[in-house]
Write a protein that holds these residues in place. Structure first.
Motif, PDB file in Angstrom:
ATOM      1  N   TYR A   1       0.838  -1.207   0.000  1.00 48.78           N
ATOM      2  CA  TYR A   1       0.000   0.000   0.000  1.00 48.78           C
ATOM      3  C   TYR A   1       0.865   1.245   0.000  1.00 48.78           C
ATOM      4  CZ  TYR A   1      -3.557   3.396   1.159  1.00 48.78           C
ATOM      5  OH  TYR A   1      -4.388   4.479   1.125  1.00 48.78           O
ATOM      6  N   ALA A   2       1.905   1.235   0.837  1.00 51.71           N
ATOM      7  CA  ALA A   2       2.778   2.398   0.939  1.00 51.71           C
ATOM      8  C   ALA A   2       3.482   2.676  -0.381  1.00 51.71           C
ATOM      9  CB  ALA A   2       3.796   2.183   2.050  1.00 51.71           C
ATOM     10  N   ALA A   3       3.863   1.610  -1.070  1.00 49.46           N
ATOM     11  CA  ALA A   3       4.619   1.789  -2.309  1.00 49.46           C
ATOM     12  C   ALA A   3       3.701   1.997  -3.503  1.00 49.46           C
ATOM     13  CB  ALA A   3       5.517   0.580  -2.551  1.00 49.46           C
ATOM     14  N   GLY A   4       2.428   1.641  -3.373  1.00 49.43           N
ATOM     15  CA  GLY A   4       1.505   1.728  -4.497  1.00 49.43           C
ATOM     16  C   GLY A   4       0.559   2.912  -4.397  1.00 49.43           C
ATOM     17  N   PRO A   5      -0.643   2.686  -3.929  1.00 48.18           N
ATOM     18  CA  PRO A   5      -1.649   3.748  -3.881  1.00 48.18           C
ATOM     19  C   PRO A   5      -1.167   4.993  -3.151  1.00 48.18           C
ATOM     20  CG  PRO A   5      -2.630   1.634  -3.315  1.00 48.18           C
ATOM     21  CD  PRO A   5      -1.161   1.403  -3.428  1.00 48.18           C
ATOM     22  N   ALA A   6      -0.479   4.812  -2.029  1.00 48.28           N
ATOM     23  CA  ALA A   6      -0.056   5.961  -1.235  1.00 48.28           C
ATOM     24  C   ALA A   6       0.837   6.895  -2.047  1.00 48.28           C
ATOM     25  CB  ALA A   6       0.665   5.482   0.018  1.00 48.28           C
ATOM     26  N   VAL A   7       1.745   6.309  -2.803  1.00 49.90           N
ATOM     27  CA  VAL A   7       2.648   7.128  -3.607  1.00 49.90           C
ATOM     28  C   VAL A   7       1.865   7.933  -4.634  1.00 49.90           C
ATOM     29  CG1 VAL A   7       4.421   7.036  -5.383  1.00 49.90           C
ATOM     30  CG2 VAL A   7       4.651   5.651  -3.321  1.00 49.90           C
ATOM     31  N   LEU A   8       0.933   7.277  -5.281  1.00 48.26           N
ATOM     32  CA  LEU A   8       0.142   7.971  -6.292  1.00 48.26           C
ATOM     33  C   LEU A   8      -0.620   9.139  -5.680  1.00 48.26           C
ATOM     34  CD1 LEU A   8      -0.755   7.849  -9.266  1.00 48.26           C
ATOM     35  CD2 LEU A   8      -2.851   6.815  -8.402  1.00 48.26           C
ATOM     36  N   TYR A   9      -1.254   8.902  -4.547  1.00 50.47           N
ATOM     37  CA  TYR A   9      -1.974   9.974  -3.869  1.00 50.47           C
ATOM     38  C   TYR A   9      -1.058  11.165  -3.619  1.00 50.47           C
ATOM     39  CZ  TYR A   9      -5.751   6.641  -2.771  1.00 50.47           C
ATOM     40  OH  TYR A   9      -6.771   5.731  -2.839  1.00 50.47           O
ATOM     41  N   GLU A  10       0.123  10.872  -3.113  1.00 55.81           N
ATOM     42  CA  GLU A  10       1.056  11.953  -2.778  1.00 55.81           C
ATOM     43  C   GLU A  10       1.437  12.771  -4.004  1.00 55.81           C
ATOM     44  OE1 GLU A  10       4.525  10.760  -0.554  1.00 55.81           O
ATOM     45  OE2 GLU A  10       3.249   9.566   0.779  1.00 55.81           O
ATOM     46  N   ARG A  11       1.763  12.071  -5.069  1.00 56.83           N
ATOM     47  CA  ARG A  11       2.146  12.784  -6.289  1.00 56.83           C
ATOM     48  C   ARG A  11       1.033  13.712  -6.742  1.00 56.83           C
ATOM     49  NH1 ARG A  11       4.634   7.967  -9.988  1.00 56.83           N
ATOM     50  NH2 ARG A  11       6.277   7.305  -8.561  1.00 56.83           N
ATOM     51  N   LEU A  12      -0.165  13.169  -6.705  1.00 56.78           N
ATOM     52  CA  LEU A  12      -1.301  13.971  -7.144  1.00 56.78           C
ATOM     53  C   LEU A  12      -1.505  15.166  -6.217  1.00 56.78           C
ATOM     54  CD1 LEU A  12      -2.991  13.544  -9.602  1.00 56.78           C
ATOM     55  CD2 LEU A  12      -4.698  12.361  -8.231  1.00 56.78           C
ATOM     56  N   GLU A  13      -1.240  14.971  -4.946  1.00 59.28           N
ATOM     57  CA  GLU A  13      -1.381  16.071  -3.990  1.00 59.28           C
ATOM     58  C   GLU A  13      -0.446  17.219  -4.318  1.00 59.28           C
ATOM     59  OE1 GLU A  13      -1.282  15.232   0.272  1.00 59.28           O
ATOM     60  OE2 GLU A  13      -2.258  13.317  -0.159  1.00 59.28           O
ATOM     61  N   THR A  14       0.826  16.888  -4.554  1.00 58.55           N
ATOM     62  CA  THR A  14       1.763  17.981  -4.838  1.00 58.55           C
ATOM     63  C   THR A  14       1.383  18.670  -6.142  1.00 58.55           C
ATOM     64  OG1 THR A  14       3.316  16.593  -6.044  1.00 58.55           O
ATOM     65  CG2 THR A  14       3.614  16.722  -3.665  1.00 58.55           C
ATOM     66  N   TYR A  15       0.926  17.891  -7.102  1.00 61.96           N
ATOM     67  CA  TYR A  15       0.476  18.479  -8.365  1.00 61.96           C
ATOM     68  C   TYR A  15      -0.694  19.429  -8.131  1.00 61.96           C
ATOM     69  CZ  TYR A  15      -1.595  18.598 -13.054  1.00 61.96           C
ATOM     70  OH  TYR A  15      -2.142  18.988 -14.239  1.00 61.96           O
TER      71      TYR A  15
END
Lengths: 211, 211
Positions: free
Chosen positions: A132-146
């Motif tokens: 989860y940390a390496a998958g969905p969580a990473v995507l969420y974070e990237r989208l957040e900074t964007y």
DNA sequence: CTTTCGTGGTATTTGCCAGTACCGTCTTGC
DNA sequence: GCAAGACGGTACTGGCAAATACCACGAAAG
């Protein structure tokens, strides 16, 4: 002195490891941990059980190695820009991100892997958390900074960037992920995907209230 | 003549069935099909293996009975109104629906059941399809008819009602479902739930673009 | 040529568990 | 109170698969 030899051995072992990982991956992803016996794997790799026990300790070790290997493969996809690109409408950018993401996610192999992570999470919580940390969580974070960048530029109005990033991700998926994992129907046409993404993005941008 | 007797027997059998179902449910939901042995179930019910084989045929029959029973229990929750209630803002209505839905979904028992359906879907596709049809699919449909009514009244502007209903459902969940199933973290506070729902509804209604 | 190490193949051990059979006991209807 | 069927407990069987041990072979080193 024996540097050449030990290196040669390591190379040979690495090749062996790869062969076993490749064969085991297919089976584990397809049938799952319980339903895959070591004999099935050996039947594909040739060689003997000792390979597996020498290289991976036991069946569980092999399984974890396979799953972590899969993590690396899958996550190499999906780019999210750090900030807005000039000259391209936000709608187009979001559609591009979303399509790439959804096309990546809805591949049968990826969905099956995800399923196996969920199954495995029952017995091996660490593995699930890692995934989860390496998958969905990473995507969420990237989208957040964007999103943060877009909000700073005044191009979007989002009171909660975290909620928004999760929301967009989920509405793009539109439950297709869950449906696939429950019904076993892993085939979605690319046409459907584009349709789904573009409608979700429009809704995300404009909302449901009439203007 | 023997109506009384057979009915008495049936009643007794029904009681026995319930006892077994209750004990089996806990174990199947908690540990899964493979990790639950009949001996564990019997240790809780008392009685003997013959009960199970007489009443459910075999272990698989018992499992299916348990899961279908769970379906019925879970789905009895979650109301979605057929059309807009007068005098209540759409925002409030959606928040109410969403909160009820999410509180229902995020109960540990419900999440574990869902997980087991996903696990089971690998071996027993029918079961997964049934669960999907009776669960998520029904919810989507209800929301669709509700949205259709709102659109007809001009209170919402939704080019695709199906996409919208799925989108709202998923953005309300906000990935919490997937997170729980992957990380094994089944505890979410009601405060978090309300926050999540209200923000998701706002975003759904107003969209991300600045006005 | 021989020793040794890595390795392929196979047999053995061990444990688990679903499913069945059997026996003793208790309830139920007459 | 007495047959008959229902039910509890337990032992038995068969099969499967992980893990280990053992044997055989081939290649490289001395």
């Amino acid at each position: 002195m024996c540097a050449d030899k030990s290196q040669a051995v390591n190379l040979a072992q690495d090749r062996r490891k790869r062969v076993i990982l490749d064969a085991a991956r297919t089976l584990f992803i397809e049938k799952g941990f319980e339903q895959t016996s070591l004999d099935m794997i050996i039947a594909r790799t040739g060689g003997s059980r000792r390979n597996i026990y020498d290289l991976f300790g036991n069946k569980e070790g092999l399984f974890e190695a396979v799953m972590k290997d899969q993590l690396g493969r899958i996550l190499s996809g999906t780019h999210v820009p750090k900030s807005a690109e000039d000259g391209v409408s936000i709608q187009s950018q979001l559609e591009a991100i979303g399509t790439e993401f959804l096309m990546g996610l809805l591949q049968p192999t990826v969905l099956r892997t995800l399923r196996q992570f969920i199954v495995a999470a029952g017995e091996r919580p660490d593995l699930g958390q890692q995934a989860y940390a390496a998958g969905p969580a990473v995507l969420y974070e990237r989208l957040e900074t964007y999103f943060s960048a877009l909000v700073a530029e005044g191009k979007l109005d989002l009171p909660d960037v975290e909620v928004a990033s999760r929301a967009l991700t989920e509405m793009i998926k539109g439950g297709l992920e869950l449906k696939a994992m429950m019904t076993g129907d892993y085939e979605v046409s690319t046409k459907q995907i584009r349709r789904q993404v573009s409608k979700a993005v429009l809704l995300f941008l404009h909302g449901a209230l009439p203007r």
